[in-house]
Design an enzyme around this catalytic site. Sequence first.
Site, PDB file in Angstrom:
ATOM      1  N   CYS A  99       0.839  -1.206   0.000  1.00 28.88           N
ATOM      2  CA  CYS A  99       0.000   0.000   0.000  1.00 28.88           C
ATOM      3  C   CYS A  99       0.874   1.256   0.000  1.00 28.88           C
ATOM      4  O   CYS A  99       2.023   1.239  -0.451  1.00 28.88           O
ATOM      5  CB  CYS A  99      -0.967  -0.009   1.181  1.00 28.88           C
ATOM      6  SG  CYS A  99      -2.322   1.184   1.021  1.00 28.88           S
ATOM      7  N   ASP A 168      -3.572   1.908  10.334  1.00 32.77           N
ATOM      8  CA  ASP A 168      -4.737   2.788  10.387  1.00 32.77           C
ATOM      9  C   ASP A 168      -5.260   2.867  11.803  1.00 32.77           C
ATOM     10  O   ASP A 168      -5.747   3.905  12.233  1.00 32.77           O
ATOM     11  CB  ASP A 168      -5.813   2.300   9.410  1.00 32.77           C
ATOM     12  CG  ASP A 168      -5.400   2.636   7.998  1.00 32.77           C
ATOM     13  OD1 ASP A 168      -5.683   3.748   7.545  1.00 32.77           O
ATOM     14  OD2 ASP A 168      -4.693   1.812   7.387  1.00 32.77           O
TER      15      ASP A 168
HETATM   16  C1  RUB Z   1      -3.728   3.317   3.584  1.00 32.44           C
HETATM   17  C2  RUB Z   1      -3.024   2.374   4.493  1.00 32.44           C
HETATM   18  C3  RUB Z   1      -1.756   2.892   5.136  1.00 32.44           C
HETATM   19  C4  RUB Z   1      -2.080   3.502   6.501  1.00 32.44           C
HETATM   20  C5  RUB Z   1      -0.903   4.248   7.109  1.00 32.44           C
HETATM   21  O1  RUB Z   1      -5.032   2.890   3.226  1.00 32.44           O
HETATM   22  O2  RUB Z   1      -3.456   1.274   4.794  1.00 32.44           O
HETATM   23  O3  RUB Z   1      -0.838   1.867   5.335  1.00 32.44           O
HETATM   24  O4  RUB Z   1      -3.165   4.390   6.394  1.00 32.44           O
HETATM   25  O5  RUB Z   1      -0.551   5.373   6.347  1.00 32.44           O
HETATM   26  P1  RUB Z   1      -5.949   3.870   2.303  1.00 32.44           P
HETATM   27  P2  RUB Z   1       0.250   6.583   7.022  1.00 32.44           P
HETATM   28  O6  RUB Z   1      -5.177   4.106   1.045  1.00 32.44           O
HETATM   29  O7  RUB Z   1      -7.205   3.117   2.104  1.00 32.44           O
HETATM   30  O8  RUB Z   1      -6.164   5.150   3.075  1.00 32.44           O
HETATM   31  O9  RUB Z   1       1.542   6.021   7.527  1.00 32.44           O
HETATM   32  O10 RUB Z   1       0.458   7.563   5.896  1.00 32.44           O
HETATM   33  O11 RUB Z   1      -0.595   7.135   8.118  1.00 32.44           O
END
Ligand code: RUB
Length: 275
Positions: A99, A168
Site C-alpha cells: 500500500c 490505520d
Molecule cells: C492506507 C493504508 C496505510 C495507513 C498508514 O489505506 O493502509 O498503510 O493508512 O498510512 P488507504 P500513514 O489508502 O485506504 O487510506 O503512515 O500515511 O498514516
Amino acid sequence: MGNFERICSDIKSVKIQGAENVAIAGIKALMIKSDAASIKKLLSLRPTEPALRNAVRFARKDPKNLGPIALKHFEVSKKKLADYGAEKIEDGMNVFTHCHSSSVVAILKKAKEQGKKFEVYNTETRPLFQGRKTAKELSSMGIRVTHVVDSAARIALKDCDMFLFGADAITSEGKVVNKIGTEMFAEVAEKYDTDVYSCTDSWKYDPQTVFGKKEPIEIRDAGEVWPAAPKGVRVLNLAFERVKPELITAVISELGVHPPTVFVQEVRRVYPWIE
Ligand code: RUB
C-alpha cells in the site's frame, strides 16, 4: 464546492489517503468548520481512522489554536519515527512494503539520506493501486523499487529482510489494522523469518477498544473492484484487516520501537487524554 466539502470529498474518494494524511486534512477541515454536524460528517468519511478521531477530539474545543498544535504533533512525530526506523535499515537489505504509508516512506527516505544502499519491493495494492504512489515517490528519491502484483508478494518477501507497513488503527490488544492483505503478508514473512514492523504515529491508537469496542473495518464500494460485476456475483471490498500482535516484531512510532502490547501501554502513559 467550499473548502470543507472539497476536503471531505477528497478523503471519501481516497484522493487524500493514508491515516495520517486523512487526520491532517481532517484538522484543516475542522479549522474551517467545527459545528457538530460538520464534525459528524468528517468522522463518518473513513470509519477505520482513530487518528482522525483523536485529532478532532484534541482540537475541537478551540480549532484555531489547537489545530496547529495537532499538525505540529504529526510533523515532529514523523521525523522521530523516521529516525528510529532508519536505524533498522542496513546496507544490502531488501525491504518489502504494501500500500502507501507516509510513515514507511519517511523511514525509507531517511535511510536513503543516510547513504544506505537498499532495495524495496512493493505491491500494486488492488483495487486502488496505492502501491503506484509508493513506487513513484521512492523511485523519485533514487531508491531502487521492484513493483509486483499483490499475488506475487510471497516470491518478493522470500528475498526481503523486513516488511514495513503503516497502520490505520491499533487496538488495546495490540492488533494493528492496515490495508487488506497486510496480515496475509505478515504470515508469509513469519515463515521466512522476515522482521515485521508497523510504522505509525501513536495517535492511531483507538482508546474505545479498551472497553471492548471492535475497531470497524471499512467496506468500500464494490465498483472499485469490478465496476460492472454480473448479477449474482457478490464483490466484497474490505479496505483493511487486523494483524495479530504475535506476527509483529515491533511497532515503530515517535515513542520508540516497542512490541505492540508495550506500545499500547506507552501511548496510554504519554497521552493520557486519548481515552
Ligand atoms: C492506507 C493504508 C496505510 C495507513 C498508514 O489505506 O493502509 O498503510 O493508512 O498510512 P488507504 P500513514 O489508502 O485506504 O487510506 O503512515 O500515511 O498514516
